[in-house]
Design a protein around this motif. Sequence first.
Motif, PDB file in Angstrom:
ATOM      1  N   TRP A  28       4.601  20.775 -38.855  1.00  0.00           N
ATOM      2  CA  TRP A  28       5.491  21.742 -39.490  1.00  0.00           C
ATOM      3  C   TRP A  28       5.218  21.803 -40.991  1.00  0.00           C
ATOM      4  CZ3 TRP A  28       8.146  24.741 -36.267  1.00  0.00           C
ATOM      5  CH2 TRP A  28       8.407  24.264 -34.985  1.00  0.00           C
ATOM      6  N   ASP A  29       5.494  22.950 -41.603  1.00  0.00           N
ATOM      7  CA  ASP A  29       5.395  23.068 -43.054  1.00  0.00           C
ATOM      8  C   ASP A  29       6.369  22.085 -43.695  1.00  0.00           C
ATOM      9  OD1 ASP A  29       3.493  25.046 -42.997  1.00  0.00           O
ATOM     10  OD2 ASP A  29       4.875  26.688 -43.446  1.00  0.00           O
ATOM     11  N   PRO A  30       6.060  21.592 -44.902  1.00  0.00           N
ATOM     12  CA  PRO A  30       6.990  20.681 -45.579  1.00  0.00           C
ATOM     13  C   PRO A  30       8.373  21.314 -45.728  1.00  0.00           C
ATOM     14  CG  PRO A  30       4.860  20.628 -46.662  1.00  0.00           C
ATOM     15  CD  PRO A  30       4.808  21.754 -45.649  1.00  0.00           C
ATOM     16  N   GLU A  31       9.382  20.453 -45.624  1.00  0.00           N
ATOM     17  CA  GLU A  31      10.782  20.883 -45.721  1.00  0.00           C
ATOM     18  C   GLU A  31      11.537  19.870 -46.565  1.00  0.00           C
ATOM     19  OE1 GLU A  31      12.985  19.664 -41.767  1.00  0.00           O
ATOM     20  OE2 GLU A  31      10.937  20.319 -41.274  1.00  0.00           O
ATOM     21  N   PRO A  32      12.730  20.238 -47.068  1.00  0.00           N
ATOM     22  CA  PRO A  32      13.485  19.298 -47.896  1.00  0.00           C
ATOM     23  C   PRO A  32      13.724  17.973 -47.149  1.00  0.00           C
ATOM     24  CG  PRO A  32      14.449  21.473 -48.040  1.00  0.00           C
ATOM     25  CD  PRO A  32      13.401  21.534 -46.957  1.00  0.00           C
ATOM     26  N   ALA A  33      13.536  16.876 -47.894  1.00  0.00           N
ATOM     27  CA  ALA A  33      13.732  15.548 -47.312  1.00  0.00           C
ATOM     28  C   ALA A  33      15.216  15.288 -47.089  1.00  0.00           C
ATOM     29  CB  ALA A  33      13.145  14.487 -48.231  1.00  0.00           C
ATOM     30  N   SER A  34      15.552  14.815 -45.908  1.00  0.00           N
ATOM     31  CA  SER A  34      16.918  14.390 -45.581  1.00  0.00           C
ATOM     32  C   SER A  34      16.805  13.344 -44.479  1.00  0.00           C
ATOM     33  CB  SER A  34      17.773  15.574 -45.116  1.00  0.00           C
ATOM     34  OG  SER A  34      17.278  16.102 -43.903  1.00  0.00           O
ATOM     35  N   ASN A  35      17.855  12.551 -44.344  1.00  0.00           N
ATOM     36  CA  ASN A  35      17.865  11.534 -43.299  1.00  0.00           C
ATOM     37  C   ASN A  35      19.233  11.543 -42.639  1.00  0.00           C
ATOM     38  OD1 ASN A  35      17.133   9.456 -41.665  1.00  0.00           O
ATOM     39  ND2 ASN A  35      17.226   7.880 -43.235  1.00  0.00           N
ATOM     40  N   PRO A  36      19.300  11.936 -41.374  1.00  0.00           N
ATOM     41  CA  PRO A  36      18.178  12.317 -40.517  1.00  0.00           C
ATOM     42  C   PRO A  36      17.740  13.759 -40.784  1.00  0.00           C
ATOM     43  CG  PRO A  36      20.205  12.495 -39.263  1.00  0.00           C
ATOM     44  CD  PRO A  36      20.575  11.957 -40.637  1.00  0.00           C
ATOM     45  N   LEU A  37      16.515  14.082 -40.355  1.00  0.00           N
ATOM     46  CA  LEU A  37      16.037  15.458 -40.433  1.00  0.00           C
ATOM     47  C   LEU A  37      16.744  16.287 -39.365  1.00  0.00           C
ATOM     48  CD1 LEU A  37      12.192  14.919 -40.841  1.00  0.00           C
ATOM     49  CD2 LEU A  37      13.755  15.888 -42.537  1.00  0.00           C
ATOM     50  N   PRO A  38      16.910  17.586 -39.605  1.00  0.00           N
ATOM     51  CA  PRO A  38      17.470  18.439 -38.551  1.00  0.00           C
ATOM     52  C   PRO A  38      16.576  18.388 -37.304  1.00  0.00           C
ATOM     53  CG  PRO A  38      17.298  19.642 -40.624  1.00  0.00           C
ATOM     54  CD  PRO A  38      16.586  18.338 -40.817  1.00  0.00           C
ATOM     55  N   THR A  39      17.179  18.522 -36.138  1.00  0.00           N
ATOM     56  CA  THR A  39      16.391  18.495 -34.907  1.00  0.00           C
ATOM     57  C   THR A  39      15.671  19.817 -34.702  1.00  0.00           C
ATOM     58  OG1 THR A  39      18.230  19.263 -33.552  1.00  0.00           O
ATOM     59  CG2 THR A  39      17.953  16.877 -33.758  1.00  0.00           C
ATOM     60  N   THR A  40      14.526  19.741 -34.066  1.00  0.00           N
ATOM     61  CA  THR A  40      13.790  20.938 -33.671  1.00  0.00           C
ATOM     62  C   THR A  40      14.495  21.539 -32.464  1.00  0.00           C
ATOM     63  OG1 THR A  40      11.733  19.965 -34.466  1.00  0.00           O
ATOM     64  CG2 THR A  40      11.542  21.801 -32.916  1.00  0.00           C
ATOM     65  N   LYS A  41      14.586  22.851 -32.434  1.00  0.00           N
ATOM     66  CA  LYS A  41      15.203  23.562 -31.308  1.00  0.00           C
ATOM     67  C   LYS A  41      14.103  24.148 -30.432  1.00  0.00           C
ATOM     68  CE  LYS A  41      19.487  23.170 -32.791  1.00  0.00           C
ATOM     69  NZ  LYS A  41      20.516  22.459 -32.061  1.00  0.00           N
ATOM     70  N   ILE A  42      14.393  24.272 -29.149  1.00  0.00           N
ATOM     71  CA  ILE A  42      13.452  24.872 -28.207  1.00  0.00           C
ATOM     72  C   ILE A  42      14.192  25.946 -27.415  1.00  0.00           C
ATOM     73  CG2 ILE A  42      13.835  23.145 -26.388  1.00  0.00           C
ATOM     74  CD1 ILE A  42      10.727  23.320 -25.912  1.00  0.00           C
ATOM     75  N   ASP A  43      13.529  27.083 -27.251  1.00  0.00           N
ATOM     76  CA  ASP A  43      14.106  28.223 -26.539  1.00  0.00           C
ATOM     77  C   ASP A  43      13.166  28.577 -25.398  1.00  0.00           C
ATOM     78  OD1 ASP A  43      15.263  30.570 -25.669  1.00  0.00           O
ATOM     79  OD2 ASP A  43      15.233  31.553 -27.629  1.00  0.00           O
ATOM     80  N   TYR A  44      13.656  28.456 -24.172  1.00  0.00           N
ATOM     81  CA  TYR A  44      12.820  28.684 -22.999  1.00  0.00           C
ATOM     82  C   TYR A  44      12.821  30.126 -22.510  1.00  0.00           C
ATOM     83  CZ  TYR A  44      12.516  23.622 -22.484  1.00  0.00           C
ATOM     84  OH  TYR A  44      12.274  22.300 -22.695  1.00  0.00           O
ATOM     85  N   ASP A  45      13.851  30.905 -22.856  1.00  0.00           N
ATOM     86  CA  ASP A  45      13.944  32.225 -22.229  1.00  0.00           C
ATOM     87  C   ASP A  45      14.265  33.358 -23.189  1.00  0.00           C
ATOM     88  OD1 ASP A  45      16.541  31.356 -22.588  1.00  0.00           O
ATOM     89  OD2 ASP A  45      17.001  31.277 -20.464  1.00  0.00           O
ATOM     90  N   GLY A  46      13.991  33.193 -24.472  1.00  0.00           N
ATOM     91  CA  GLY A  46      14.099  34.297 -25.413  1.00  0.00           C
ATOM     92  C   GLY A  46      15.517  34.666 -25.791  1.00  0.00           C
ATOM     93  N   PRO A  47      15.643  35.725 -26.589  1.00  0.00           N
ATOM     94  CA  PRO A  47      16.944  36.102 -27.136  1.00  0.00           C
ATOM     95  C   PRO A  47      17.954  36.573 -26.100  1.00  0.00           C
ATOM     96  CG  PRO A  47      15.269  37.707 -27.744  1.00  0.00           C
ATOM     97  CD  PRO A  47      14.564  36.575 -27.057  1.00  0.00           C
ATOM     98  N   SER A  48      17.502  36.995 -24.927  1.00  0.00           N
ATOM     99  CA  SER A  48      18.457  37.502 -23.932  1.00  0.00           C
ATOM    100  C   SER A  48      18.931  36.415 -22.974  1.00  0.00           C
ATOM    101  CB  SER A  48      17.822  38.645 -23.137  1.00  0.00           C
ATOM    102  OG  SER A  48      16.676  38.162 -22.454  1.00  0.00           O
ATOM    103  N   GLY A  49      18.432  35.213 -23.121  1.00  0.00           N
ATOM    104  CA  GLY A  49      18.789  34.145 -22.187  1.00  0.00           C
ATOM    105  C   GLY A  49      19.724  33.124 -22.796  1.00  0.00           C
ATOM    106  N   ASN A  50      19.566  31.883 -22.369  1.00  0.00           N
ATOM    107  CA  ASN A  50      20.376  30.792 -22.873  1.00  0.00           C
ATOM    108  C   ASN A  50      20.039  30.516 -24.333  1.00  0.00           C
ATOM    109  OD1 ASN A  50      21.713  30.170 -20.392  1.00  0.00           O
ATOM    110  ND2 ASN A  50      19.773  29.348 -19.661  1.00  0.00           N
TER     111      ASN A  50
END
Length: 188
Positions: free
Chosen positions: A112-134
């Motif tokens: 990932w591109d560098p992002e502001p340091a924090s602890n903990p870092l925000p979690t990565t999100k995953i989308d399986y079915d696009g904007p019309s799904g879950n």
Amino acid sequence: MLSVDPTTPGGAFSLEGGADGTTPDPLGTALGTNDSLFQLADFTGVLDCGQTAPTVGGSGTPAATLARGQNDSCQKIPFLLRTFDNGGAQSVLLEKLLGNQVGANFTMTIVWDPEPASNPLPTTKIDYDGPSGNPPQSVVWCGGTVGAPIPVPGQAWCLTNQQATLAGGGKVQLTERYFGFGDPRWAR
């Protein structure tokens, strides 16, 4: 079928079609026509079992590398891999056309591109079915080990490795490795 891919030599070609009275395929039936139909497909490349695709992105967008594992009766499959950074909202999109390769599995490494340091870092999100799904969900860790990950029930992809390193200027760079089989969009 005419196929043009990165291995096709340079040059030109033309296509011509005509309504010869043949029965339409499912797309022709859906469109209510037996005219000649040409479909253009957008894809990044083709992967065989055990192959790793060239890295996509970097220099302003996340860098993503897709590798394919082994499966029975392996056949090459086309895939689309895109990376985006929209003002700090980063994402990686993967789509594949598996055909009869239902047992195909993959690993994805995302820097990932560098992002502001924090602890903990925000979690990565995953989308399986696009904007019309879950809605997107937080990624989860696999079971097993890095060398032999075990998918988590109900998840097509799971995390096998995560490393954050200082990138200067109060930022960190996160590298994540995933194991899975679906067509998701990861986002941070």
